[in-house]
Design a protein around this motif. Structure first.
Motif, PDB file in Angstrom:
ATOM      1  N   GLY A   1     -41.617 -13.264  30.159  1.00  0.00           N
ATOM      2  CA  GLY A   1     -42.943 -12.679  30.017  1.00  0.00           C
ATOM      3  C   GLY A   1     -43.906 -13.665  29.380  1.00  0.00           C
ATOM      4  N   CYS A   2     -45.174 -13.360  29.453  1.00  0.00           N
ATOM      5  CA  CYS A   2     -46.220 -14.263  28.950  1.00  0.00           C
ATOM      6  C   CYS A   2     -46.925 -13.627  27.752  1.00  0.00           C
ATOM      7  N   ALA A   3     -47.170 -14.446  26.733  1.00  0.00           N
ATOM      8  CA  ALA A   3     -47.947 -14.020  25.562  1.00  0.00           C
ATOM      9  C   ALA A   3     -49.315 -14.692  25.654  1.00  0.00           C
ATOM     10  N   SER A   4     -50.315 -13.908  25.984  1.00  0.00           N
ATOM     11  CA  SER A   4     -51.649 -14.459  26.211  1.00  0.00           C
ATOM     12  C   SER A   4     -52.693 -13.476  25.696  1.00  0.00           C
ATOM     13  N   ILE A   5     -53.839 -14.015  25.251  1.00  0.00           N
ATOM     14  CA  ILE A   5     -54.969 -13.208  24.785  1.00  0.00           C
ATOM     15  C   ILE A   5     -56.169 -13.507  25.682  1.00  0.00           C
ATOM     16  N   ARG A   6     -56.818 -12.475  26.112  1.00  0.00           N
ATOM     17  CA  ARG A   6     -57.960 -12.657  27.011  1.00  0.00           C
ATOM     18  C   ARG A   6     -59.118 -13.287  26.256  1.00  0.00           C
ATOM     19  N   ARG A   7     -59.616 -14.363  26.794  1.00  0.00           N
ATOM     20  CA  ARG A   7     -60.755 -15.080  26.197  1.00  0.00           C
ATOM     21  C   ARG A   7     -61.878 -15.129  27.226  1.00  0.00           C
ATOM     22  N   GLU A   8     -62.947 -14.407  26.916  1.00  0.00           N
ATOM     23  CA  GLU A   8     -64.072 -14.317  27.847  1.00  0.00           C
ATOM     24  C   GLU A   8     -65.367 -14.224  27.053  1.00  0.00           C
ATOM     25  N   LYS A   9     -66.383 -14.784  27.596  1.00  0.00           N
ATOM     26  CA  LYS A   9     -67.680 -14.784  26.912  1.00  0.00           C
ATOM     27  C   LYS A   9     -68.180 -13.358  26.713  1.00  0.00           C
ATOM     28  N   PHE A  10     -68.706 -13.110  25.527  1.00  0.00           N
ATOM     29  CA  PHE A  10     -69.257 -11.816  25.128  1.00  0.00           C
ATOM     30  C   PHE A  10     -68.167 -10.739  24.996  1.00  0.00           C
ATOM     31  N   LYS A  11     -66.932 -11.124  24.954  1.00  0.00           N
ATOM     32  CA  LYS A  11     -65.841 -10.169  24.739  1.00  0.00           C
ATOM     33  C   LYS A  11     -64.912 -10.739  23.673  1.00  0.00           C
ATOM     34  N   PRO A  12     -65.295 -10.605  22.418  1.00  0.00           N
ATOM     35  CA  PRO A  12     -64.482 -11.214  21.352  1.00  0.00           C
ATOM     36  C   PRO A  12     -63.129 -10.534  21.172  1.00  0.00           C
ATOM     37  N   LEU A  13     -63.022  -9.264  21.534  1.00  0.00           N
ATOM     38  CA  LEU A  13     -61.769  -8.536  21.380  1.00  0.00           C
ATOM     39  C   LEU A  13     -61.204  -8.210  22.765  1.00  0.00           C
ATOM     40  N   GLY A  14     -60.873  -9.250  23.506  1.00  0.00           N
ATOM     41  CA  GLY A  14     -60.380  -9.049  24.865  1.00  0.00           C
ATOM     42  C   GLY A  14     -59.018  -8.394  24.924  1.00  0.00           C
ATOM     43  N   GLY A  15     -58.203  -8.629  23.911  1.00  0.00           N
ATOM     44  CA  GLY A  15     -56.879  -8.008  23.875  1.00  0.00           C
ATOM     45  C   GLY A  15     -55.846  -8.821  24.629  1.00  0.00           C
ATOM     46  N   PRO A  16     -54.604  -8.422  24.553  1.00  0.00           N
ATOM     47  CA  PRO A  16     -53.531  -9.164  25.230  1.00  0.00           C
ATOM     48  C   PRO A  16     -53.605  -8.973  26.741  1.00  0.00           C
ATOM     49  N   ASP A  17     -53.331 -10.042  27.470  1.00  0.00           N
ATOM     50  CA  ASP A  17     -53.318  -9.962  28.934  1.00  0.00           C
ATOM     51  C   ASP A  17     -52.138 -10.736  29.519  1.00  0.00           C
ATOM     52  N   GLY A  18     -51.062 -10.887  28.722  1.00  0.00           N
ATOM     53  CA  GLY A  18     -49.863 -11.554  29.226  1.00  0.00           C
ATOM     54  C   GLY A  18     -49.090 -10.640  30.167  1.00  0.00           C
ATOM     55  N   ALA A  19     -48.735 -11.135  31.336  1.00  0.00           N
ATOM     56  CA  ALA A  19     -48.078 -10.322  32.358  1.00  0.00           C
ATOM     57  C   ALA A  19     -46.563 -10.431  32.245  1.00  0.00           C
ATOM     58  N   ASN A  20     -45.873  -9.585  32.993  1.00  0.00           N
ATOM     59  CA  ASN A  20     -44.408  -9.552  32.992  1.00  0.00           C
ATOM     60  C   ASN A  20     -43.845 -10.608  33.938  1.00  0.00           C
ATOM     61  N   GLY A  21     -42.617 -11.015  33.647  1.00  0.00           N
ATOM     62  CA  GLY A  21     -41.919 -11.937  34.526  1.00  0.00           C
ATOM     63  C   GLY A  21     -41.312 -11.207  35.718  1.00  0.00           C
ATOM     64  N   GLY A  22     -41.046 -11.935  36.788  1.00  0.00           N
ATOM     65  CA  GLY A  22     -40.457 -11.353  37.988  1.00  0.00           C
ATOM     66  C   GLY A  22     -38.951 -11.180  37.861  1.00  0.00           C
ATOM     67  N   SER A  23     -38.411 -10.252  38.616  1.00  0.00           N
ATOM     68  CA  SER A  23     -36.970  -9.999  38.616  1.00  0.00           C
ATOM     69  C   SER A  23     -36.246 -11.056  39.445  1.00  0.00           C
ATOM     70  N   GLY A  24     -35.017 -11.379  39.040  1.00  0.00           N
ATOM     71  CA  GLY A  24     -34.222 -12.351  39.770  1.00  0.00           C
ATOM     72  C   GLY A  24     -33.657 -11.754  41.053  1.00  0.00           C
ATOM     73  N   GLY A  25     -33.328 -12.606  42.004  1.00  0.00           N
ATOM     74  CA  GLY A  25     -32.806 -12.159  43.286  1.00  0.00           C
ATOM     75  C   GLY A  25     -31.360 -11.705  43.207  1.00  0.00           C
ATOM     76  N   ASP A  26     -30.999 -10.729  44.049  1.00  0.00           N
ATOM     77  CA  ASP A  26     -29.627 -10.234  44.144  1.00  0.00           C
ATOM     78  C   ASP A  26     -28.865 -11.013  45.214  1.00  0.00           C
ATOM     79  N   ILE A  27     -27.539 -10.922  45.143  1.00  0.00           N
ATOM     80  CA  ILE A  27     -26.663 -11.451  46.193  1.00  0.00           C
ATOM     81  C   ILE A  27     -25.980 -10.261  46.845  1.00  0.00           C
TER      82      ILE A  27
END
Length: 563
Positions: free
Chosen positions: A21-47
């Motif tokens: 998973g990703c740990a990220s904070i949204r950084r955008e002009k005029f939005k000082p409290l963007g909040g977390p926007d880190g997305a989830n990782g993908g699932s691994g493939g099956d056999i």
């Protein structure tokens, strides 16, 4: 070039790992409290193993036994989730049996399109956007991806056929299946000509069935002599057996009756492992026919007339056949069809019987983990085993203090700390979460587990109290627990500050020592400043001694003035 027949392989599988998973904070002009926007990782493939009607051998897996599925992609900022890893689809022939290294059957793949997930891919880790809550609005961490399964399996191919032809080598089994069907097996006048099972489709009236030509058996085949087990596994699925007896054998010490007894003893000694409610009978109990082959050879029919009464007295249906002249082939093919129809009817009746569905509900006190006490050379060790605790530990980034604290909160909510207290763990004891490669740490509880309230088995001291605690008492007890937890944290913080101040005091002492000790240059300068020069001494002497002119002027002054 002939295709090599492989009916047993060992494969090593590794499914894809889940993306972090990703740990990220949204950084955008005029939005000082963007909040977390880190997305989830993908699932691994099956056999996955899938039955393919166009695949007849395990040869591709023999040449490529190590299989690996793709990993899931990592999560990114701006809520961009990682891509799922692609599944690895492995085509296998119909009749493939999947076993573990211990020999236990895991799956029996019968029927086109039948699918089995041999190794499951790991789940992707959650990003900090998914971990946000009312108490933790902006997590500074994310969960790691879960590793994919790594397994070693054994694949065995067991031929799908209705009738199996069994007998000694060179008894004429390949010639018989070639005469009954359109199969073209290798035929020669030496033993073990057939090294792989041959299949042929036979039609008798409205019934169509499959006949398997199993390579020759010898005494001790059930114990692995000759090619023994390599061939006997291909007769496990057959509805009926046909003993092909050679009426023109040239080997000394052999006769039709003794040949039949030897083959029967080998079939009786072989254990069928395909017994998972599919109604398969032991080989010795399945319907059987006896085909006295090669009666077209001189003295072959005479020998058949001699042994036939003895075989019929033993309960066998006997047919005199010849693969060369096609004598008796029609009769034996219709007899085979009768056995196939009877077996298919029996299996249909078994399938029609409703199976009892057994539901095993989860126990009320089952928390999904267990705590075991083990003895080690260093002292007692407490091992925690369970799906959730082990998965949580695997997905924790121990380089991030906040992630470690989140793990501690999850374990406490699950009840691990309380279970350790009940198991007799004391502060400082070693605790392992997982197996031999699990995470090891020293247990340091920060809250009361409440095990002191437990009485003997079948009793509860809380129910034996005469007076129920008042609200004020419960509030006081709560504050005591909170104070104990705060004291424990304060003690840890004091130790940390003491260690930090100790390092600072040692640095100041070294600096003070350096400033208080004068250097050699400073000593020389000080000596030079404190010792007057010769010029200064002469000047001082001149100023302190009156001159002769001043003495004469003092003498000429009146006495009164002098007074």
């Amino acid at each position: 070039m002939a295709t090599e027949f492989i009916d047993r392989v060992t494969v090593h599988l590794r499914a894809g790992d889940g993306g972090n998973g990703c740990a990220s904070i949204r950084r955008e002009k005029f939005k000082p409290l963007g909040g977390p926007d880190g997305a989830n990782g993908g699932s691994g493939g099956d056999i996955r193993f899938v039955v393919d009607t166009q695949t007849t051998t395990l040869l591709p897996l023999h040449h490529r036994p190590h299989l690996r599925a793709t990993d899931g992609g990592i999560g990114k900022g701006d809520l961009r989730h990682g891509a799922d890893g692609g599944d690895l689809v492995v085509p296998v022939p119909e009749g493939t049996v999947v076993k573990n290294q211990s020999g236990d059957i895991i799956a029996d793949l019968v029927g086109a399109g039948t699918e089995y997930i041999a190794a499951a891919g790991g789940r992707g880790g959650l990003g900090n956007a998914a971990l946000a809550s009312n108490k933790r609005k902006a997590p500074g961490f994310a969960l790691l991806g879960e590793p994919g399964e790594t397994v070693t399996l054994v694949l065995e191919l067991k031929t799908i056929a209705d009738i199996a032809l069994v007998g000694y080598p060179s008894a004429g089994k390949s010639s018989l299946i070639a005469a009954l069907s359109s199969a073209k097996p290798k035929i020669a006048d030496y033993p073990f000509t057939t090294l792989v099972p041959n299949l042929g489709v036979v039609e008798a009236g409205d019934v169509r069935f499959t006949v398997a030509d199993v390579p020759g058996l010898i005494p001790g085949a059930s114990e692995g002599k000759g090619l023994g087990l390599e061939f006997l596994r291909h007769v496990e699925r057959c509805a009926a057996l046909v003993h092909v007896i050679d009426m023109a054998t040239w080997e000394p010490g052999r006769d039709p009756v003794s040949d039949l007894e030897v083959i029967e003893s080998e079939l009786d000694a072989y254990a069928v492992d395909l017994d998972q409610g599919n109604g398969l009978l032991p080989l010795s109990e399945r319907p059987k026919l006896v085909a006295l082959n090669k009666i077209d050879i001189p003295d072959g029919r005479d020998l058949a007339d001699i042994v036939r009464p003895d075989l019929e007295a033993a309960g066998y249906r006997v047919f005199e056949v010849s693969a060369v002249s096609h004598t008796g082939l029609r009769e034996i093919s219709f007899a085979m069809a009768e056995l196939v129809v009877a077996e298919r009817t029996r299996r249909a009746e078994l399938e029609a019987i409703p199976k009892r569905l057994v539901i095993r509900p989860k126990a009320v006190d089952d928390r999904g983990f267990e705590v075991r006490r083990e003895e080690s050379p260093e002292g007692p060790l407490f091992r925690v085993r369970g799906e959730k605790p082990e998965r949580w530990v695997t997905q924790t980034d121990f380089a991030n203090d906040e992630a470690v604290g989140y793990l501690a909160d999850r374990l406490e909510r699950l009840g691990v700390e309380e279970s350790l207290f009940k198991a007799g763990a004391k502060p400082g004891d070693t605790v392992v979460i997982g197996g031999e490669d699990g995470v090891v740490f020293d247990w340091d509880p920060t809250s009361v587990g409440g095990a002191e309230l437990l009485g003997s088995r079948g009793s509860d001291l809380r129910l034996e109290e005469d007076v129920r605690s008042t609200r004020r008492e419960r509030k006081a007890s709560y504050h005591e627990r909170m104070d104990a937890k705060a004291a424990a944290r304060a003690e840890i913080e004091a130790e940390r500050l003491a260690e930090r101040s100790g390092r600072g005091t040692s640095a100041e002492a070294a600096s003070t020592s350096a400033n208080s000790t004068p250097t050699s240059a400073e000593a020389v300068s000080t000596s030079a400043n404190s010792t007057p020069t010769s010029a200064e001494a002469v000047s001082t002497s001149a100023n302190s001694t009156p001159t002769s002119a001043e003495a004469d002027r003092t003498a000429d002054e009146p006495e009164s003035d002098q007074r």
